[in-house]
Design a protein around this motif. Structure first.
Motif, short mmCIF file in Angstrom:
data_model
loop_
_atom_site.label_atom_id
_atom_site.label_comp_id
_atom_site.label_asym_id
_atom_site.label_seq_id
_atom_site.Cartn_x
_atom_site.Cartn_y
_atom_site.Cartn_z
N GLU A 181 0.85 -1.19 0.00
CA GLU A 181 0.00 0.00 0.00
C GLU A 181 0.89 1.24 0.00
OE1 GLU A 181 -3.67 1.61 2.75
OE2 GLU A 181 -1.89 0.81 3.76
N LEU A 182 0.54 2.22 -0.83
CA LEU A 182 1.27 3.49 -0.86
C LEU A 182 0.42 4.56 -0.18
CD1 LEU A 182 2.71 3.58 -4.49
CD2 LEU A 182 3.94 3.08 -2.37
N LEU A 183 1.04 5.25 0.76
CA LEU A 183 0.34 6.32 1.47
C LEU A 183 0.31 7.61 0.67
CD1 LEU A 183 1.75 5.60 5.04
CD2 LEU A 183 -0.32 4.70 3.96
N ARG A 184 1.19 7.71 -0.29
CA ARG A 184 1.15 8.80 -1.27
C ARG A 184 1.74 8.27 -2.56
NH1 ARG A 184 5.08 10.65 2.51
NH2 ARG A 184 7.22 10.53 1.67
N PRO A 185 1.45 8.92 -3.71
CA PRO A 185 1.92 8.39 -4.99
C PRO A 185 3.43 8.21 -5.01
CG PRO A 185 0.26 10.08 -5.35
CD PRO A 185 0.58 10.11 -3.88
N ARG A 233 -2.03 4.37 -8.11
CA ARG A 233 -1.48 5.48 -7.30
C ARG A 233 -1.24 5.04 -5.86
NH1 ARG A 233 -1.96 10.74 -8.84
NH2 ARG A 233 -2.50 11.38 -6.71
N ASP A 234 -1.99 4.03 -5.42
CA ASP A 234 -1.87 3.63 -4.01
C ASP A 234 -1.33 2.22 -3.84
OD1 ASP A 234 -4.03 2.30 -5.04
OD2 ASP A 234 -5.37 2.71 -3.35
N ARG A 235 -0.71 1.63 -4.91
CA ARG A 235 -0.20 0.27 -4.80
C ARG A 235 1.04 0.10 -5.68
NH1 ARG A 235 -3.14 -3.47 -7.19
NH2 ARG A 235 -4.50 -1.99 -8.28
N THR A 259 5.12 3.68 2.50
CA THR A 259 4.35 2.45 2.40
C THR A 259 3.55 2.17 3.66
OG1 THR A 259 6.22 1.12 3.17
CG2 THR A 259 6.03 1.46 0.80
#
Length: 387
Positions: free
Chosen positions: A163-167, A198-200, A234
């Motif tokens: 998971e991405l907390l920001r791009p 954008r979030d993965r 992440t």
């Protein structure tokens, strides 16, 4: 019921066989047998635009979850963008598409069903049921016959979908299919990065090693460290995937006979050097779908098999040069040298469509640093060692 096709194994190879057959023959009778609870396991398959014929590109279209106009590679002293389209398929999409495609009269999907005997025209299942079909395609995964004679090196990897907390930073907006700017431990080592959304992002720590042992806790720590160093913010680990794949040092022994075809990794239908399976699997699927379902043209299959073995023989030679003639910590030099070649050569290499001129470009010229010339000459002079 007698089926046209009985497909043993619910991975990429048989998914492509089923979809190609149904696209060409909507009334085809197909049974698919998968030992697991879902089709495809937990995998991501990627491919280059030049890997597929127009017909198979249309078949694969519904499986694709991401497309990019280009991809990147990075080695010490080399960072390159290659302007060839790249795409990825996930096992979750494959499962959903296949379940839908097989919900039609004459087709049957058996999940959690294990084959105990696979013979031309017949498959026996645990519990005693037997499925009859004009052609059986056995694609249950890697097997010793697919390695051919002479052993194998190994491609092994652990992948984390994060998971991405920001791009992601701009430099990771495109796939990074090889980032070898890493400590070279246990063979040629690189990070593979796919920005899925954008979030993965999917990060895979990948090794071309002499042995099959996979230290998953170590690779997970290294992936998370790479993510931090790359500036990725992440969160959760959304999914894991792992693999230990044989990279054969000889051309595969392939089984294609009336009533039974071994496909996928089991049958040697994969790229011996990169481990990519989709181009060869797609060609076999297309050949099986050309004729009336379950009745492939023997001459067409024999021609395809011959073309594949010719390509595989060259890539097996490259594997011997990589695993037998180059120290593990120096293997990255060969891949860096290759990725400096023209884009057309790189594209045909990944597609297993190399020409004699491509093979000359790859083999000739200044040798990669670290290679043992006398060991390389020994491999080139060995029976079947020529390109």
């Amino acid at each position: 019921m007698n089926y046209d096709l009985v497909l043993v194994g619910g991975g990429l190879q048989n998914a492509l066989v089923a979809l190609a057959a149904l696209a060409r023959h909507p009334d085809a009778r197909i049974a698919m047998v998968e030992a697991g609870p879902e089709l495809g396991g937990s995998h991501t398959w990627s491919f280059h635009a030049g890997d597929l014929s127009p017909r198979m590109a249309a078949v694969v279209e519904g499986l694709v979850v991401c497309r990019w106009p280009a991809y990147q590679v990075a080695f010490p002293g080399l960072e390159r963008r290659i302007d060839r389209a790249y795409a990825s398929i996930t096992s979750a999409r494959l499962h959903a598409v296949l379940v839908g495609a097989l919900q039609r009269p004459g087709c049957r999907l058996l999940l959690g069903a294990r084959a105990t005997e696979v013979r031309p025209g017949s498959v026996a299942l645990e519990g005693g049921e037997r499925l009859a079909g004009s052609t059986v395609v056995d694609a249950r995964g890697p097997s010793a016959p697919a390695q051919g004679d002479g052993g194998a090196g190994f491609q092994k990897f652990l992948g984390l979908e994060l998971e991405l907390l920001r791009p992601a930073p701009g430099r990771l907006a495109l796939p990074m299919i090889m980032d070898a700017r890493l400590p070279q431990e246990d063979g040629f080592r690189f990070m593979y990065a796919l920005p899925l959304a954008r979030d993965r992002i999917l990060l895979e720590d990948t090794l071309f090693s002499d042995g099959p042992d996979l230290d998953e806790p170590l690779l997970e720590r290294r992936i998370l460290a790479y993510a931090g160093a790359a500036g990725l913010a992440t969160g959760r680990v959304l999914r894991r995937e792992r693999g230990v794949l044989p990279l054969p040092l000889a051309a595969p022994r392939m089984r294609v006979e009336p009533g039974l075809v071994e496909g996928g990794y089991r049958g040697g239908w994969f790229h011996p050097t990169t481990g990519y399976s989709l181009p060869a699997a797609a060609r076999l699927a297309e050949a099986l779908a050309e004729a009336p379902p379950g009745r492939p043209e023997p001459a067409s299959l024999a021609r395809l098999q011959s073309e594949h073995v010719e390509q595989a023989r060259f890539f097996a030679l490259l594997n011997r040069l990589l695993f037998r003639a180059t120290p593990p910590a120096k293997r990255w030099n060969a891949l860096a040298r290759f990725h400096r070649l023209p884009e057309e050569t790189v594209e045909r290499f990944y597609a297993m469509r190399t020409r004699p001129s491509d093979r000359a470009r790859i083999l000739l010229g200044r040798p990669p640093r670290g290679i043992s010339l006398w060991k390389a000459m020994r491999e080139l002079r060995a029976p079947g060692g020529g390109a």
